[in-house]
Design a protein around this motif. Structure first.
Motif, short mmCIF file in Angstrom:
data_model
loop_
_atom_site.label_atom_id
_atom_site.label_comp_id
_atom_site.label_asym_id
_atom_site.label_seq_id
_atom_site.Cartn_x
_atom_site.Cartn_y
_atom_site.Cartn_z
N ALA A 60 48.73 6.88 54.51
CA ALA A 60 47.73 7.98 55.36
C ALA A 60 48.56 8.85 56.43
CB ALA A 60 46.71 7.45 55.92
N ILE A 61 49.55 7.72 57.17
CA ILE A 61 50.34 8.46 58.31
C ILE A 61 51.08 9.40 57.75
CG2 ILE A 61 51.95 7.74 60.06
CD1 ILE A 61 50.53 4.97 60.22
N ALA A 62 51.70 9.33 56.74
CA ALA A 62 52.74 10.22 56.12
C ALA A 62 51.94 11.44 55.68
CB ALA A 62 53.52 9.50 54.92
N PHE A 63 50.67 11.40 55.33
CA PHE A 63 50.09 12.62 55.03
C PHE A 63 49.67 13.35 56.24
CE2 PHE A 63 48.79 10.34 50.67
CZ PHE A 63 49.23 11.35 49.97
N PHE A 64 49.25 12.76 57.04
CA PHE A 64 48.88 13.27 58.30
C PHE A 64 50.06 13.94 59.12
CE2 PHE A 64 45.16 10.15 58.57
CZ PHE A 64 44.15 11.22 57.86
N GLY A 74 46.90 26.94 57.28
CA GLY A 74 46.22 27.40 56.02
C GLY A 74 46.55 26.59 54.63
N ARG A 75 47.71 25.72 54.96
CA ARG A 75 47.99 25.00 53.71
C ARG A 75 47.91 23.44 53.97
NH1 ARG A 75 50.91 28.15 50.24
NH2 ARG A 75 50.69 26.19 48.85
N ARG A 76 47.09 23.11 55.00
CA ARG A 76 47.06 21.66 55.47
C ARG A 76 46.01 20.81 55.02
NH1 ARG A 76 48.58 23.59 61.73
NH2 ARG A 76 50.73 23.78 61.30
N ARG A 77 45.12 21.76 54.14
CA ARG A 77 43.88 20.93 53.58
C ARG A 77 44.01 19.64 52.65
NH1 ARG A 77 38.99 24.46 51.14
NH2 ARG A 77 39.37 25.35 53.19
N ILE A 80 45.72 16.50 54.57
CA ILE A 80 44.67 16.05 55.53
C ILE A 80 43.39 15.15 54.50
CG2 ILE A 80 42.73 16.47 56.89
CD1 ILE A 80 44.31 18.64 57.89
N VAL A 81 42.99 16.01 53.46
CA VAL A 81 42.06 15.40 52.61
C VAL A 81 42.71 14.06 51.88
CG1 VAL A 81 40.90 15.59 50.34
CG2 VAL A 81 40.74 17.30 52.14
N LEU A 82 43.94 13.93 51.58
CA LEU A 82 44.40 12.89 50.63
C LEU A 82 44.77 11.91 51.74
CD1 LEU A 82 47.05 14.46 48.53
CD2 LEU A 82 44.80 13.25 47.87
N GLY A 83 45.25 12.14 53.14
CA GLY A 83 45.40 11.07 54.27
C GLY A 83 44.08 10.59 54.65
N SER A 84 43.00 11.34 54.57
CA SER A 84 41.56 10.61 55.17
C SER A 84 41.03 9.80 53.86
CB SER A 84 40.68 11.76 55.30
OG SER A 84 41.03 12.93 56.15
N LEU A 85 41.17 9.99 52.90
CA LEU A 85 40.80 9.20 51.87
C LEU A 85 41.54 8.11 51.60
CD1 LEU A 85 40.08 11.90 49.01
CD2 LEU A 85 38.39 10.55 50.27
N THR A 86 42.98 7.91 51.83
CA THR A 86 43.72 6.99 51.92
C THR A 86 43.62 6.01 52.83
OG1 THR A 86 45.47 8.17 50.76
CG2 THR A 86 46.30 6.29 51.55
N GLU A 119 45.03 15.37 43.67
CA GLU A 119 46.29 15.72 43.73
C GLU A 119 46.76 16.31 42.33
OE1 GLU A 119 50.43 14.25 45.69
OE2 GLU A 119 49.02 12.71 45.20
N LEU A 120 46.29 15.90 41.39
CA LEU A 120 46.53 16.58 39.89
C LEU A 120 45.82 17.80 39.77
CD1 LEU A 120 47.47 16.27 37.20
CD2 LEU A 120 45.08 15.20 36.56
N ALA A 121 44.45 17.91 40.37
CA ALA A 121 43.93 19.35 40.17
C ALA A 121 44.78 20.53 41.13
CB ALA A 121 42.57 19.31 40.77
N ALA A 122 45.24 19.87 42.44
CA ALA A 122 46.11 20.63 43.23
C ALA A 122 47.15 21.06 42.59
CB ALA A 122 46.25 20.07 44.59
N GLY A 123 47.95 20.15 42.01
CA GLY A 123 49.25 20.63 41.42
C GLY A 123 48.97 21.49 40.00
#
Length: 226
Positions: A60-64, A74-77, A80-86, A119-123
């Motif tokens: 999570a720290i790495a994501f943030f 504009g590309r940080r969503r 941030i979402v993955l970091g929050s969920l993790t 992450e799969l959907a984003a990719g």
């Protein structure tokens, strides 16, 4: 008469931290988790949740940090979402009441399914525009595979067996299998993200400069007219 062209737009600053650094950080934390599980003789729910919680906290720290240092505005969503969920998964993994076989399966399956799907959907959505999207597709698919693999294990499973050469009786439980599956997932993620992080790729700054140059009408050569 000499007509001056508009001022040339300055090139964006070169980023010293790139996507590869995010991948290598995630690979490092996954490798630590895999090593801890592999070399631990205790695959209980308490140990499994402790390792998962530490892994999730570091990830999570790495994501943030990547949202701030790697991705432009504009590309940080996504990070941030993955970091929050993790981070939520890490907090749940640290709660003593959830350090049970059922708690381990519930928390890890939920985390793997949700973050893997995102992450799969984003990719898939970015696969035509960004080479790194291929890495996101595989990592997301592995997360879903982890969730599916754990769902196939019965937390209440128990099998007693004897190894004559070792001179003892042993018990194989569902939580032992589940923790082992998570350790295998962490090992695969560590290897793949490590390879992706060290693979050569075009610098991010070069891509940004090219995109800015093509998008800005001011980046033209001066014209001289009489």
């Amino acid at each position: 008469m000499i007509r001056e062209s508009p001022a040339v737009t300055a090139a964006p600053a070169v980023r010293t931290v790139d996507v590869r650094h995010e991948q290598l950080a995630r690979a490092l934390f996954a490798a630590i988790a895999a090593i801890m599980i592999t070399f631990s003789p205790d695959h209980s729910a308490s140990v499994g949740m402790s390792v998962f919680s530490g892994f999730a906290t570091a990830s999570a720290i790495a994501f943030f940090l990547s949202a701030w240092l790697v991705h432009p505005a504009g590309r940080r969503r996504l990070p941030i979402v993955l970091g929050s969920l993790t981070l939520v998964g890490a907090i749940l993994g640290g709660l003593p009441p959830l350090r049970t076989p059922i708690g381990f399966f519930a928390v890890v399956v939920s985390w793997a399914a949700v973050t893997g799907a995102i992450e799969l959907a984003a990719g898939i959505r970015r696969r035509r525009r960004e080479p790194v999207a291929r890495d996101q597709i595989l990592i997301g698919a592995l997360g879903l595979a982890l969730a599916l693999g754990l769902l196939l294990v019965n937390p209440a499973y128990s099998l007693e067996y004897v190894i004559a050469e070792a001179g003892g009786a042993y018990t194989l439980t569902g939580i032992t299998i589940g923790v082992g599956i998570f350790g295998g997932y962490a090992a695969v993620i560590a290897v793949f993200l490590g390879i992706a992080g060290f693979s050569p790729r075009a610098p991010r700054s070069a891509e940004s400069v090219e995109a800015t140059a093509s998008a800005s009408p001011h980046n033209v050569n001066p014209e001289v007219a009489s």
